[in-house]
Design a protein around this motif. Structure first.
Motif, mmCIF file in Angstrom:
data_model
loop_
_atom_site.group_PDB
_atom_site.id
_atom_site.type_symbol
_atom_site.label_atom_id
_atom_site.label_comp_id
_atom_site.label_asym_id
_atom_site.label_seq_id
_atom_site.Cartn_x
_atom_site.Cartn_y
_atom_site.Cartn_z
ATOM 1 N N ASP A 9 0.817 -1.215 0.000
ATOM 2 C CA ASP A 9 0.000 0.000 0.000
ATOM 3 C C ASP A 9 0.848 1.262 0.000
ATOM 4 O O ASP A 9 0.317 2.372 -0.014
ATOM 5 C CB ASP A 9 -0.982 0.005 1.171
ATOM 6 C CG ASP A 9 -0.315 -0.143 2.531
ATOM 7 O OD1 ASP A 9 0.938 -0.119 2.587
ATOM 8 O OD2 ASP A 9 -1.044 -0.276 3.535
ATOM 9 N N THR A 10 2.181 1.104 -0.020
ATOM 10 C CA THR A 10 3.075 2.248 -0.229
ATOM 11 C C THR A 10 3.753 2.154 -1.596
ATOM 12 O O THR A 10 4.792 2.767 -1.830
ATOM 13 C CB THR A 10 4.147 2.328 0.878
ATOM 14 O OG1 THR A 10 4.823 1.073 0.976
ATOM 15 C CG2 THR A 10 3.523 2.701 2.212
ATOM 16 N N TYR A 11 3.168 1.344 -2.474
ATOM 17 C CA TYR A 11 3.586 1.249 -3.876
ATOM 18 C C TYR A 11 4.967 0.619 -4.069
ATOM 19 O O TYR A 11 5.697 0.976 -4.981
ATOM 20 C CB TYR A 11 3.522 2.615 -4.555
ATOM 21 C CG TYR A 11 2.103 3.069 -4.854
ATOM 22 C CD1 TYR A 11 1.588 3.016 -6.144
ATOM 23 C CD2 TYR A 11 1.272 3.539 -3.842
ATOM 24 C CE1 TYR A 11 0.281 3.420 -6.418
ATOM 25 C CE2 TYR A 11 -0.035 3.935 -4.100
ATOM 26 C CZ TYR A 11 -0.518 3.882 -5.387
ATOM 27 O OH TYR A 11 -1.822 4.265 -5.659
ATOM 28 N N GLN A 12 5.293 -0.327 -3.211
ATOM 29 C CA GLN A 12 6.453 -1.166 -3.439
ATOM 30 C C GLN A 12 5.983 -2.367 -4.257
ATOM 31 O O GLN A 12 5.119 -3.123 -3.817
ATOM 32 C CB GLN A 12 7.053 -1.657 -2.111
ATOM 33 C CG GLN A 12 7.543 -0.564 -1.193
ATOM 34 C CD GLN A 12 8.939 -0.092 -1.533
ATOM 35 O OE1 GLN A 12 9.622 -0.693 -2.360
ATOM 36 N NE2 GLN A 12 9.376 0.982 -0.905
ATOM 37 N N VAL A 13 6.527 -2.555 -5.449
ATOM 38 C CA VAL A 13 6.156 -3.703 -6.274
ATOM 39 C C VAL A 13 6.897 -4.926 -5.736
ATOM 40 O O VAL A 13 8.133 -4.956 -5.711
ATOM 41 C CB VAL A 13 6.508 -3.469 -7.755
ATOM 42 C CG1 VAL A 13 6.165 -4.710 -8.581
ATOM 43 C CG2 VAL A 13 5.735 -2.262 -8.294
ATOM 44 N N LEU A 14 6.145 -5.931 -5.304
ATOM 45 C CA LEU A 14 6.729 -7.100 -4.659
ATOM 46 C C LEU A 14 6.910 -8.268 -5.614
ATOM 47 O O LEU A 14 7.761 -9.128 -5.384
ATOM 48 C CB LEU A 14 5.855 -7.530 -3.479
ATOM 49 C CG LEU A 14 5.556 -6.430 -2.447
ATOM 50 C CD1 LEU A 14 4.652 -6.967 -1.355
ATOM 51 C CD2 LEU A 14 6.850 -5.882 -1.865
ATOM 52 N N SER A 71 9.819 2.729 -4.223
ATOM 53 C CA SER A 71 8.373 2.930 -4.323
ATOM 54 C C SER A 71 8.065 3.583 -5.669
ATOM 55 O O SER A 71 8.649 4.612 -6.022
ATOM 56 C CB SER A 71 7.880 3.827 -3.189
ATOM 57 O OG SER A 71 6.572 4.292 -3.458
ATOM 58 N N ILE A 72 7.133 3.008 -6.441
ATOM 59 C CA ILE A 72 6.818 3.606 -7.731
ATOM 60 C C ILE A 72 6.059 4.920 -7.559
ATOM 61 O O ILE A 72 6.026 5.733 -8.480
ATOM 62 C CB ILE A 72 6.054 2.629 -8.643
ATOM 63 C CG1 ILE A 72 4.758 2.133 -7.990
ATOM 64 C CG2 ILE A 72 6.937 1.450 -9.024
ATOM 65 C CD1 ILE A 72 3.931 1.250 -8.908
ATOM 66 N N ALA A 73 5.467 5.148 -6.391
ATOM 67 C CA ALA A 73 4.864 6.460 -6.120
ATOM 68 C C ALA A 73 5.966 7.509 -5.958
ATOM 69 O O ALA A 73 5.867 8.626 -6.481
ATOM 70 C CB ALA A 73 4.003 6.401 -4.862
ATOM 71 N N TRP A 74 7.019 7.159 -5.221
ATOM 72 C CA TRP A 74 8.158 8.076 -5.079
ATOM 73 C C TRP A 74 8.773 8.364 -6.444
ATOM 74 O O TRP A 74 9.050 9.510 -6.783
ATOM 75 C CB TRP A 74 9.197 7.463 -4.143
ATOM 76 C CG TRP A 74 10.513 8.179 -4.152
ATOM 77 C CD1 TRP A 74 11.631 7.841 -4.871
ATOM 78 C CD2 TRP A 74 10.843 9.376 -3.439
ATOM 79 N NE1 TRP A 74 12.639 8.749 -4.642
ATOM 80 C CE2 TRP A 74 12.180 9.709 -3.770
ATOM 81 C CE3 TRP A 74 10.144 10.193 -2.556
ATOM 82 C CZ2 TRP A 74 12.819 10.816 -3.244
ATOM 83 C CZ3 TRP A 74 10.787 11.309 -2.031
ATOM 84 C CH2 TRP A 74 12.106 11.613 -2.372
ATOM 85 N N GLN A 75 8.977 7.334 -7.237
ATOM 86 C CA GLN A 75 9.574 7.514 -8.558
ATOM 87 C C GLN A 75 8.697 8.408 -9.435
ATOM 88 O O GLN A 75 9.208 9.277 -10.152
ATOM 89 C CB GLN A 75 9.781 6.150 -9.219
ATOM 90 C CG GLN A 75 10.783 5.262 -8.503
ATOM 91 C CD GLN A 75 10.722 3.822 -8.958
ATOM 92 O OE1 GLN A 75 10.057 3.497 -9.942
ATOM 93 N NE2 GLN A 75 11.398 2.936 -8.246
ATOM 94 N N TRP A 76 7.388 8.213 -9.368
ATOM 95 C CA TRP A 76 6.472 8.979 -10.218
ATOM 96 C C TRP A 76 6.588 10.485 -9.954
ATOM 97 O O TRP A 76 6.590 11.293 -10.887
ATOM 98 C CB TRP A 76 5.043 8.515 -9.980
ATOM 99 C CG TRP A 76 4.020 9.286 -10.759
ATOM 100 C CD1 TRP A 76 3.268 10.344 -10.337
ATOM 101 C CD2 TRP A 76 3.657 9.075 -12.128
ATOM 102 N NE1 TRP A 76 2.445 10.800 -11.339
ATOM 103 C CE2 TRP A 76 2.669 10.046 -12.454
ATOM 104 C CE3 TRP A 76 4.062 8.163 -13.100
ATOM 105 C CZ2 TRP A 76 2.070 10.118 -13.720
ATOM 106 C CZ3 TRP A 76 3.485 8.230 -14.356
ATOM 107 C CH2 TRP A 76 2.506 9.202 -14.657
ATOM 108 N N VAL A 101 4.978 4.610 6.179
ATOM 109 C CA VAL A 101 4.015 5.541 5.589
ATOM 110 C C VAL A 101 4.441 6.979 5.872
ATOM 111 O O VAL A 101 4.455 7.835 4.964
ATOM 112 C CB VAL A 101 2.597 5.277 6.124
ATOM 113 C CG1 VAL A 101 1.613 6.320 5.586
ATOM 114 C CG2 VAL A 101 2.131 3.879 5.750
ATOM 115 N N CYS A 102 4.787 7.257 7.104
ATOM 116 C CA CYS A 102 5.203 8.617 7.470
ATOM 117 C C CYS A 102 6.425 9.049 6.671
ATOM 118 O O CYS A 102 6.491 10.182 6.172
ATOM 119 C CB CYS A 102 5.512 8.686 8.964
ATOM 120 S SG CYS A 102 4.078 8.470 10.029
#
Length: 280
Positions: free
Chosen positions: A124-129, A152-157, A196-197
């Motif tokens: 749920d933090t966008y780590q592709v497992l 995290s693909i959210a961080w990358q985005w 998450v934080c």
């Protein structure tokens, strides 16, 4: 590190696996020996065949925790078996919580059986497992190895413009909005959890776009959307749906819309990818 016990455990678990268990074709002829081949385990883990062979021969250096995690996924180990593998490799057993990097064998089995759909498992933090073959063709190899923020693909985005290259520019704004709204729901569930934080605080500090969207306080768990991918065979539009959620992990499936040519496009993408591999 107990090299002999580690070698025996890996060998026994490999021999107990069938190619179909991990989504590999069995081939037209029966195998002379039971289980997976060493090169198949190496392929599934991303390590060299030589290194994996030395692991089974008690001749290797100590595998890193990242390698141990990859082996546990490839061999579809249970939680108890994974803990045992860490101990044999001389590492402390990692804490297992809602954001565990360990994917349960049943969820991996479902992923492996998908042939005409792209699918992946992410936190749920966008780590592709984990990803199946078609997901790798669409997204590239995005599987998280260490669980670090940068994976995290959210961080990358939001921090790396190159990460948006496989999404049409006209879709960037919607993708950003959906991602932030989904992360807001994750934050609401687990706002006191360090992973998450750390992710939210880092994104707020490094991305003005994220900060602006976060300030809207929109909340929407990602369940179903239509996504277009820029690929080697042209744009492919697929229905993206979250089919299962367990322990903070999501099984995301990308399927061809009814009546579209997307299935043919996926087949072509697989052929093009196979040709690229064969040419090397």
């Amino acid at each position: 590190m107990d090299r002999d016990a580690l070698a025996e455990f890996l060998r026994r678990r490999r021999e107990a696996m069938r190619p179909a268990d991990v989504g590999l074709p069995t081939g037209p002829r029966p195998r002379r020996t039971a289980g997976l081949r060493r090169e198949e385990v190496a392929q599934l883990t991303g390590m060299s065949v030589d290194y994996y062979g030395r692991l089974e021969q008690s001749r290797s250096t100590q595998p890193s925790p990242q390698m141990v995690r990859a082996l546990a996924r490839a061999l579809r180990l249970t939680d108890d078996e994974t803990d045992h593998l860490y101990r044999l490799a001389g590492h402390a057993v990692p804490d297992r919580d809602a954001t565990s990097m360990h994917v349960r064998p049943a969820l991996m089995f479902v992923l492996d059986q998908m042939r005409d759909a792209a699918a992946f498992i992410c936190s749920d933090t966008y780590q592709v497992l984990a990803q199946n073959d078609l997901a790798k063709r669409l997204m590239g190899h995005r599987t998280s190895v260490t669980g670090a923020l940068e994976e995290s693909i959210a961080w990358q985005w939001f921090t790396d413009p190159d990460s948006r290259s496989n999404v049409p520019a006209d879709d960037h704004a919607e993708h950003s909005q959906v991602t932030v709204a989904d992360l807001r729901a994750t934050w609401a569930r687990r706002r006191n959890d360090s992973d998450v934080c750390h992710l939210i605080e880092a994104l707020l500090a490094h991305s003005a776009e994220f900060a602006q969207l976060w300030a809207r306080h929109e909340v929407a768990v990602r369940r179903m959307q239509r996504k277009t991918f820029v690929t080697k065979v042209g744009p492919i539009t697929l229905d993206c749906e979250v089919l299962a959620t367990y322990d903070g992990q999501n099984l995301v499936v990308l399927t061809p819309p009814a009546g579209s040519s997307a299935l043919d496009d996926l087949h072509l993408l697989r052929v093009v990818g196979d040709q690229a591999v064969d040419s090397h």
